[in-house]
Design an enzyme around this catalytic site. Structure first.
Site, PDB file in Angstrom:
ATOM      1  N   SER A   1      -5.359   4.470   5.511  1.00  0.00           N
ATOM      2  CA  SER A   1      -5.869   4.840   4.182  1.00  0.00           C
ATOM      3  C   SER A   1      -5.355   6.184   3.673  1.00  0.00           C
ATOM      4  CB  SER A   1      -7.403   4.861   4.249  1.00  0.00           C
ATOM      5  OG  SER A   1      -7.937   4.722   2.970  1.00  0.00           O
TER       6      SER A   1
ATOM      7  N   CYS B   1       0.804   6.907  -2.726  1.00  0.00           N
ATOM      8  CA  CYS B   1       1.243   7.247  -4.087  1.00  0.00           C
ATOM      9  C   CYS B   1       1.356   8.766  -4.283  1.00  0.00           C
ATOM     10  CB  CYS B   1       0.275   6.677  -5.115  1.00  0.00           C
ATOM     11  SG  CYS B   1      -0.019   4.922  -4.850  1.00  0.00           S
TER      12      CYS B   1
ATOM     13  N   PRO C   1      -6.029 -21.771   6.524  1.00  0.00           N
ATOM     14  CA  PRO C   1      -7.291 -21.400   5.863  1.00  0.00           C
ATOM     15  C   PRO C   1      -8.048 -20.248   6.516  1.00  0.00           C
ATOM     16  CG  PRO C   1      -7.418 -23.610   6.860  1.00  0.00           C
ATOM     17  CD  PRO C   1      -6.009 -23.169   6.982  1.00  0.00           C
TER      18      PRO C   1
ATOM     19  N   ILE D   1      -6.519 -17.533   7.601  1.00  0.00           N
ATOM     20  CA  ILE D   1      -5.698 -16.315   7.462  1.00  0.00           C
ATOM     21  C   ILE D   1      -5.522 -15.985   5.972  1.00  0.00           C
ATOM     22  CG2 ILE D   1      -3.515 -15.182   8.030  1.00  0.00           C
ATOM     23  CD1 ILE D   1      -3.159 -17.137  10.333  1.00  0.00           C
TER      24      ILE D   1
ATOM     25  N   ALA E   1      -3.946 -13.093   3.129  1.00  0.00           N
ATOM     26  CA  ALA E   1      -2.903 -12.061   3.015  1.00  0.00           C
ATOM     27  C   ALA E   1      -3.035 -11.395   1.651  1.00  0.00           C
ATOM     28  CB  ALA E   1      -1.514 -12.656   3.179  1.00  0.00           C
TER      29      ALA E   1
ATOM     30  N   TYR F   1     -12.119   8.936 -31.166  1.00  0.00           N
ATOM     31  CA  TYR F   1     -11.245   9.856 -31.895  1.00  0.00           C
ATOM     32  C   TYR F   1     -11.908  11.196 -32.161  1.00  0.00           C
ATOM     33  CZ  TYR F   1      -9.494  12.343 -35.930  1.00  0.00           C
ATOM     34  OH  TYR F   1      -9.085  13.332 -36.756  1.00  0.00           O
TER      35      TYR F   1
HETATM   36  P1  FAD Z   1       0.701  -0.546   2.543  1.00  0.00           P
HETATM   37  O1  FAD Z   1      -0.166   0.356   1.801  1.00  0.00           O
HETATM   38  O2  FAD Z   1       2.132  -0.217   2.663  1.00  0.00           O
HETATM   39  O3  FAD Z   1       0.098  -0.664   3.977  1.00  0.00           O
HETATM   40  C1  FAD Z   1       0.657  -1.495   4.942  1.00  0.00           C
HETATM   41  C2  FAD Z   1       0.386  -0.902   6.314  1.00  0.00           C
HETATM   42  O4  FAD Z   1       0.513  -1.929   7.241  1.00  0.00           O
HETATM   43  C3  FAD Z   1       1.411   0.142   6.708  1.00  0.00           C
HETATM   44  O5  FAD Z   1       0.781   1.368   6.997  1.00  0.00           O
HETATM   45  C4  FAD Z   1       2.082  -0.424   7.941  1.00  0.00           C
HETATM   46  O6  FAD Z   1       2.345   0.563   8.907  1.00  0.00           O
HETATM   47  C5  FAD Z   1       1.048  -1.400   8.433  1.00  0.00           C
HETATM   48  N1  FAD Z   1       1.603  -2.523   9.177  1.00  0.00           N
HETATM   49  C6  FAD Z   1       2.612  -3.335   8.811  1.00  0.00           C
HETATM   50  N2  FAD Z   1       2.805  -4.308   9.730  1.00  0.00           N
HETATM   51  C7  FAD Z   1       1.911  -4.074  10.714  1.00  0.00           C
HETATM   52  C8  FAD Z   1       1.628  -4.725  11.914  1.00  0.00           C
HETATM   53  N3  FAD Z   1       2.302  -5.806  12.291  1.00  0.00           N
HETATM   54  N4  FAD Z   1       0.660  -4.240  12.672  1.00  0.00           N
HETATM   55  C9  FAD Z   1      -0.052  -3.150  12.279  1.00  0.00           C
HETATM   56  N5  FAD Z   1       0.178  -2.485  11.168  1.00  0.00           N
HETATM   57  C10 FAD Z   1       1.146  -2.956  10.364  1.00  0.00           C
HETATM   58  N6  FAD Z   1       1.613   2.036  -6.417  1.00  0.00           N
HETATM   59  C11 FAD Z   1       0.989   2.288  -7.589  1.00  0.00           C
HETATM   60  O7  FAD Z   1       0.301   1.413  -8.106  1.00  0.00           O
HETATM   61  N7  FAD Z   1       1.112   3.517  -8.187  1.00  0.00           N
HETATM   62  C12 FAD Z   1       1.834   4.509  -7.644  1.00  0.00           C
HETATM   63  O8  FAD Z   1       1.910   5.600  -8.196  1.00  0.00           O
HETATM   64  C13 FAD Z   1       2.509   4.273  -6.428  1.00  0.00           C
HETATM   65  N8  FAD Z   1       3.267   5.243  -5.854  1.00  0.00           N
HETATM   66  C14 FAD Z   1       3.845   5.002  -4.651  1.00  0.00           C
HETATM   67  C15 FAD Z   1       4.572   6.016  -4.044  1.00  0.00           C
HETATM   68  C16 FAD Z   1       5.163   5.804  -2.823  1.00  0.00           C
HETATM   69  C17 FAD Z   1       5.968   6.893  -2.197  1.00  0.00           C
HETATM   70  C18 FAD Z   1       4.988   4.567  -2.146  1.00  0.00           C
HETATM   71  C19 FAD Z   1       5.600   4.333  -0.810  1.00  0.00           C
HETATM   72  C20 FAD Z   1       4.271   3.542  -2.748  1.00  0.00           C
HETATM   73  C21 FAD Z   1       3.686   3.750  -3.988  1.00  0.00           C
HETATM   74  N9  FAD Z   1       2.968   2.754  -4.625  1.00  0.00           N
HETATM   75  C22 FAD Z   1       2.356   2.996  -5.826  1.00  0.00           C
HETATM   76  C23 FAD Z   1       2.842   1.407  -4.039  1.00  0.00           C
HETATM   77  C24 FAD Z   1       1.540   1.242  -3.299  1.00  0.00           C
HETATM   78  O9  FAD Z   1       1.403   2.304  -2.403  1.00  0.00           O
HETATM   79  C25 FAD Z   1       1.553  -0.081  -2.579  1.00  0.00           C
HETATM   80  O10 FAD Z   1       1.632  -1.093  -3.533  1.00  0.00           O
HETATM   81  C26 FAD Z   1       0.315  -0.309  -1.751  1.00  0.00           C
HETATM   82  O11 FAD Z   1       0.153   0.722  -0.827  1.00  0.00           O
HETATM   83  C27 FAD Z   1       0.432  -1.646  -1.027  1.00  0.00           C
HETATM   84  O12 FAD Z   1      -0.628  -1.794  -0.167  1.00  0.00           O
HETATM   85  P2  FAD Z   1      -0.500  -2.700   1.128  1.00  0.00           P
HETATM   86  O13 FAD Z   1      -1.805  -2.647   1.821  1.00  0.00           O
HETATM   87  O14 FAD Z   1       0.031  -4.015   0.759  1.00  0.00           O
HETATM   88  O15 FAD Z   1       0.632  -2.006   1.989  1.00  0.00           O
END
Ligand code: FAD
Length: 820
Positions: free
Chosen positions: A42, A46, A280, A282, A284, A430
């Site tokens: 967590s 961003c 069903p 799982i 994502a 406004y």
């Molecule tokens: P993530 O937040 O990427 O989390 C996935 C996690 O899963 C990772 O920590 C990874 O280590 C872990 N993981 C993967 N595979 C495994 C496994 N097999 N076992 C255990 N752990 C695993 N979005 C916006 O809307 N506004 C923004 O301003 C913005 N700025 C961003 C800036 C940056 C630099 C980045 C990198 C992203 C930004 N994003 C932004 C995109 C946003 O952060 C992502 O869309 C969002 O975090 C996706 O959430 P997620 O849970 O799918 O993946």
């Protein structure tokens, strides 16, 4: 509801942490295990670029939740440094490996949530594994990049990719005072936006010193003794100390596909409306899944934090028997690019074209808030809508202020299935610091609904063809504006003169009218169509034209460490030659250009002055002004939220009225017949503008117009009774004129003067004075003076007397002759 479920969650950031917290809120008895292969859960991904840029100085603030806090508040078993390496859907088990020790454990589940995110793309290219070549996804990546910036302070960084992350990284590194070369394969940055909107960002990047290279890719990276050398497809080589790859992300689907879960055509995990995969048990969520586009209905990948968080919550709801549904993704997003923001929601024009969906579009350029309240800045808003029903399909906005508010309002409107007619009626908050009585959203609604109701036809840049014999392009701006650049083939008839000059327009041709932003073009079309002409207005006007036609001047990169600016093209250091600093902040167009034209007279040819303004349009106009007046624009750069330009005085006419008649002079003659305040204002604004553009201008005052030139105070002169009576009845001087319309016993005039004062428009006496200083010739018609009994002594200083021959002589030398 089975409350004692065992729930395993893979991925502990946006989607995963949301699912875990929601699951606990729904069930106190569930067993919840969160696996995260990295160190942190967590965290604010961003916010990562902003810590590198030292806007967020405290690193800890990025850690929104710690495993300990998550355990304490939500009783969630958080296992960091633990990667789930296998799923056995049959047995409903996963294998999780401690990434430090390699130790594996098997855990059973009732429900499994996958939120593994998307990994930054690292293309297989020569040198990709060189030292100081980074991607940015997590805290560890951020720390590594920041360490190089802090300790090695590379004089240049190559940022590959101009999407959200590339743009944010480019800004962060520039904000640290270091050089950036941005390499983008497409012809525009910010791929989800349309090119004419992204063009505004190009100028902003250049203004802030980013060396932007569009339409090229990185071919290879080589380690050298003093850093890295990046070969690009154009054949150029760029030296740098660091490379940040930000060329997109790819859904992490290996775990899912190995488990036999369905993967879609776009490469993401396929889920249903409940975020359930092909198995069903799982679920994502997040960047790893394919979503349905809200507007086109197509499957797509939209990696954004908002959808990931909401999907995590929906998955948890469904695990506990709630029928929550994820209702598609709109792609509502916003990104800061130095002093500008770009925001969007729904489909872009590109997407609508690809989806072969019918659409119409309008552009408006209103102020972010009331123009008279400090800090107002123009906003460019593009709205796409169904040409039949008016239903919203998408919107994009670029501006300094208020982009977020408008895009969010439009995002809600789009989600609710509203039409452009609904935008007209929206009641939005406004007060002068925040908006306008007609908000930009209302304004976009008016513009779009006008089109649908048939009140005005519009045309787009794509339809322009100067050679088309069936059409005439008419620029309805002032001559000064026309002089700063126009659409090829256009003739100039200011909207205020249009009614008097209708006979100059062909009735057998369609008139394509345009102005600065689309408003005066609309007014012109209303006049023309009611006079029997076929007419359409260019939506967005010249402002959109410049962006769409690639006419925004390329601004030379300013070297952050060198102030004042350096002309990169010539290598001349303008600092040594700056003879005059001019502060024109607070002046509105054409004020800054007029001031520049006056001030440049104070320096010698070859010397330079620096002018600071906060009218953003100046960045585009100053180049045109320099070009048409023979001066040289040395540099334009951001300064205290405004713009600073350095201009070198040219060798010849240098921005003022020509002193001698010559073929090069663009003479203009204006007959001023009226003594109405508004007409007098128009005459002097045009005269000043034309003089600022280097024209020789003559104002010929005749009949009532002579009253504008009278001194305010009574002058003792010999007059007969009739002459005296005439003198009493007529207004004495510029301060005593009345409005031609809505004067309301002087109330209207007072209101007009108050608005002008708030908008920093010069007063009529000031305009008269600056016209004189700009070399505008003020000629009083000797015959009219005689008829009306006005004596030479009664006129202000600097007025010549002349006859019709003098007027005709001037008029014949000029290209423009107006009658006001
Ligand atoms: P993530 O937040 O990427 O989390 C996935 C996690 O899963 C990772 O920590 C990874 O280590 C872990 N993981 C993967 N595979 C495994 C496994 N097999 N076992 C255990 N752990 C695993 N979005 C916006 O809307 N506004 C923004 O301003 C913005 N700025 C961003 C800036 C940056 C630099 C980045 C990198 C992203 C930004 N994003 C932004 C995109 C946003 O952060 C992502 O869309 C969002 O975090 C996706 O959430 P997620 O849970 O799918 O993946």
């Amino acid at each position: 509801m089975s409350e004692s479920k065992r729930i395993l969650i893979v991925g502990g950031v946006a989607g995963g942490a949301s699912a875990a917290a929601r699951a606990r809120r729904l069930s106190e008895s569930a067993e919840i295990i969160l696996f995260e292969r990295g160190e942190h859960i967590s965290f604010a991904n961003c916010g990562l670029p902003y810590h590198i840029g030292e806007v967020i100085t405290d690193r800890k603030k990025l850690l929104i939740q710690t495993p300990e806090a998550m355990q304490k508040r939500f009783r969630i078993d958080v296992r960091t440094f633990t990667e789930v390496v296998r799923i056995d859907p049959e047995q409903k088990q996963v294998v999780a490996r401690n990434v430090k020790t390699g130790e594996e454990q098997v855990e059973a589940y009732d429900a499994l949530v996958l939120s593994p995110g998307a990994a930054p793309i690292r293309p297989p290219m020569e040198g990709i594994d060189s030292r100081n070549v980074f991607t940015l996804r997590n805290m560890a990546d951020m720390d590594a990049i920041k360490k190089v910036v802090d300790t090695e302070k590379p004089s240049n960084t190559v940022v590959v990719g101009g999407g959200y992350i590339g743009l944010e990284m480019g800004e962060a590194i520039r904000e640290r005072g270091l050089g950036v070369t941005m390499i983008e394969l497409a012809q525009q940055v910010m791929g989800p936006a349309d090119p004419e909107m992204a063009a505004l960002l190009h100028q902003q990047l250049q203004l802030h010193g980013v060396d932007l290279r569009l339409g090229v890719s990185v071919a290879a990276i080589q380690e050298e003794e003093n850093g890295l050398s990046v070969k690009i497809s154009s054949g150029d080589t760029v030296s740098c100390g660091m490379v940040v790859l930000a060329i997109g992300v790819k859904p992490e689907v290996t775990l899912a596909s190995d488990a036999g879960l369905k993967i879609g055509e776009r490469g993401g995990i396929v889920v249903d409306r409940h975020m359930r995969t092909s198995d069903p048990s799982i679920y994502a969520v997040g960047d790893a899944v394919e979503v349905t586009d809200f507007v086109t209905g197509a499957s797509t990948l939209i990696p954004l934090a908002g959808p990931a968080n909401r999907q995590g919550r929906i998955a948890a709801d469904n695990i506990f028997g709630r029928d929550s549904v994820y209702k598609c993704t709109q792609g509502t997003a916003i990104c800061k690019v130095f002093d500008l923001a770009i925001g969007m929601t729904g489909a872009s024009e590109k997407v609508l074209k690809r989806a072969k969906m019918a659409y119409e579009k309008v552009y408006v350029h209103p102020s972010s808030h009331a123009g008279y309240y400090p800090g107002a800045a123009p906003l460019t808003l593009k709205v796409l809508f169904d040409p039949q029903s008016g239903k919203l399909l998408g919107a994009q906005a670029v501006g300094k202020d208020g982009v977020d508010k408008r895009i969010d309002v439009l995002a809600v409107a789009l989600r609710a299935g509203l039409t452009v007619y609904d935008l007209e009626e929206m009641e939005l908050s406004y007060a002068p610091p925040y908006g306008s009585a007609k908000d930009p959203v209302n304004y976009a609604g008016f513009a779009a609904a006008n089109v649908l109701r048939g009140d005005v036809g519009i045309f787009h840049i794509e339809e322009l063809d100067a050679e088309d014999p069936a059409k005439l392009i008419v620029d309805v701006r002032t001559p000064k504006e026309f002089g700063t650049g126009q659409i090829p083939g256009a003739v100039n008839i200011p909207v205020d003169d249009l009614r008097e000059r209708l006979d100059e327009l062909p009735r057998d041709k369609e008139i394509l009218a345009y102005c600065g932003v689309g408003l005066r073009g609309y007014l012109a079309c209303r006049i023309l169509s009611q006079n029997g002409f076929r007419c359409r207005n260019l939506t967005g006007g010249m402002t959109t034209y410049k962006a769409a036609a690639g006419k925004l001047p390329k601004l030379e990169p300013e070297k952050k460490t060198v102030t004042p600016a350096v002309d990169v093209a010539s290598g001349v250091d303008a600092a040594s030659e700056i003879k005059l600093e001019v502060d024109a902040c607070g002046l509105q167009c054409p004020g800054p250009i007029m001031r520049l034209a006056q001030e440049i007279q104070k320096i010698n040819p070859g010397e330079a002055l620096s002018i600071t303004v906060n009218d953003p349009g100046f960045a585009s106009d100053v180049g045109g002004w320099c070009h048409s007046t023979g001066n040289r624009l040395v540099s334009v750069k951001p300064a205290n939220g405004g713009i600073q330009a350095v201009i070198e005085r040219g060798q010849e006419t240098a921005g003022a009225a020509c002193s001698e008649p010559s073929a090069a002079c663009k003479d203009k003659t204006i007959v001023v017949f009226s003594n109405d305040f508004d007409r007098a204002m128009a005459a002097f604004i045009i005269a000043n503008g034309a003089a600022a553009m280097g024209s020789r201008v003559t104002l010929f005052f005749t009949f009532w117009g002579l009253n504008i030139l009278r001194k305010n105070e009574a002058v003792p002169v010999q007059k007969n009774l009739v002459e005296k009576m005439f003198g009493w009845m007529m207004p004495r001087g510029a301060e005593k004129l009345q409005l031609s319309k809505m004067n309301m016993g002087g109330m209207g005039l007072l209101m007009m003067k108050d608005i002008m004062r708030k908008k920093h428009v010069a007063t009529l006496p000031e305009l008269i004075e600056s016209a004189k200083q700009n070399g505008v010739k003020l000629v009083a018609c000797a015959m009219s003076m005689d008829l009306m009994g006005i004596k030479r002594e009664e006129l202000i200083d600097g007025v010549e007397e002349g006859g019709v021959a003098m007027y005709l002589d001037h008029a014949e030398q000029g290209r423009v002759n107006l009658f006001i």
